[in-house]
Design a protein around this motif. Sequence first.
Motif, PDB file in Angstrom:
ATOM      1  N   PRO A   1     -40.812  22.638  34.945  1.00 11.78           N
ATOM      2  CA  PRO A   1     -40.358  23.758  34.120  1.00 11.78           C
ATOM      3  C   PRO A   1     -40.575  23.460  32.642  1.00 11.78           C
ATOM      4  O   PRO A   1     -40.646  22.303  32.221  1.00 11.78           O
ATOM      5  N   ASP A   2     -40.643  24.492  31.853  1.00 11.17           N
ATOM      6  CA  ASP A   2     -40.939  24.334  30.421  1.00 11.17           C
ATOM      7  C   ASP A   2     -39.912  23.458  29.719  1.00 11.17           C
ATOM      8  O   ASP A   2     -40.254  22.665  28.840  1.00 11.17           O
ATOM      9  N   TRP A   3     -38.623  23.599  30.112  1.00 14.59           N
ATOM     10  CA  TRP A   3     -37.595  22.834  29.419  1.00 14.59           C
ATOM     11  C   TRP A   3     -37.790  21.337  29.623  1.00 14.59           C
ATOM     12  O   TRP A   3     -37.548  20.536  28.713  1.00 14.59           O
TER      13      TRP A   3
ATOM     14  N   GLU B   1     -31.014  24.559  32.419  1.00 10.83           N
ATOM     15  CA  GLU B   1     -31.657  24.397  31.113  1.00 10.83           C
ATOM     16  C   GLU B   1     -30.612  24.242  30.010  1.00 10.83           C
ATOM     17  O   GLU B   1     -30.721  23.371  29.142  1.00 10.83           O
TER      18      GLU B   1
ATOM     19  N   GLU C   1     -35.438  26.692  41.103  1.00  9.11           N
ATOM     20  CA  GLU C   1     -35.434  27.560  39.927  1.00  9.11           C
ATOM     21  C   GLU C   1     -35.135  28.986  40.360  1.00  9.11           C
ATOM     22  O   GLU C   1     -35.783  29.486  41.282  1.00  9.11           O
ATOM     23  N   PRO C   2     -34.187  29.665  39.729  1.00 10.06           N
ATOM     24  CA  PRO C   2     -33.258  29.130  38.718  1.00 10.06           C
ATOM     25  C   PRO C   2     -32.177  28.273  39.377  1.00 10.06           C
ATOM     26  O   PRO C   2     -31.984  28.348  40.589  1.00 10.06           O
TER      27      PRO C   2
END
Length: 333
Positions: free
Chosen positions: A59-61, A132, A113-114
């Motif tokens: 994930p981006d985070w 996140e 996710e989520p």
Amino acid sequence: MLIHLPRASAARASEITPESVYLSRRAFMAAAGGLALGASLPLRAETGRYAEVEPATAPDWFTAKLADTQWGAVPAGEEALTPFQDVSHYNNFYEFGTSKGDPARYAGALQVEPWTVLIDGEVARPGPVSLESLVQPHRLQERIYRLRCVEAWSMVIPWLGFPLGDLLRRAEPTGQARYVRFETRLAPEQMAGVRSGFSLIDWPYREGLRMDEAMHPLTIMAVGLYGRVLPNQNGAPLRLVVPWKYGFKSIKSIVRISLLSEQPQTTWESLAPDEYGFYANVNPQVDHPRWSQATERRLPNSLFSPNVVETWMFNGYDEVASLYSGLDLRKFY
């Protein structure tokens, strides 16, 4: 915070085969006399350390966090790492089956996710929080810890995570908070082991710590290992790591953290209290009813290379001994 472990916590280079050697039996034989030169895996830049481990979609985070990761916050000392293949394919995660290979085989079905974690109980700031948001305020640290299973096998794993104590302080514990209880996600449609009619576990899986254990700086929440996002079979996306306790205490895929005034009932303690106590501190002097805990099989190993090593009290993390001053560790095992 940079944590330096005392010499007693560092293990010996001869105990583990590095990944580059593990990949080839011939290379292993050739390197038998010179493991000290290859005890560490090749390093990359700050964005990741383990060039030999195939990167995973993250994930981006998580990707953003890697740029500021504190590498080597707790180093391996003289000890080399267990190969990623063993770390990710030799697991206990009974939600996906009882065989060591079942988690790697079936945990891909788990949707991470989520992800939301509920923090409740004796806290001033209870409520659900997205993964996140939970991780965002914390700088990731690389912590290389020994993992000792109650089944008498062990690994050395480079985790990525942050101190549990920092997270608990954000929740503002009340004066009544003396224990922390954790719960694993329960998703029968994604977990073949939960659907099994042979399971004796009362799901969801539950674990607990005393408050002082939870606040100890060695106790972390892990979101990655080997410089990559945590694989599902290793407890994605969030797991506990308590390196001086047997591995079943380091609960996986956490969805709830509750601060309590009374000691919580934990899963294995409920199933077999004469075998698995609440504390579960690594103790070579207290045998399991069916096997000795004096030694352990360090992975990787084989019939011809059993790699049996001595087990250390508190798994070698002697700095936690003061937590149990005056406690009979044979009675409170």
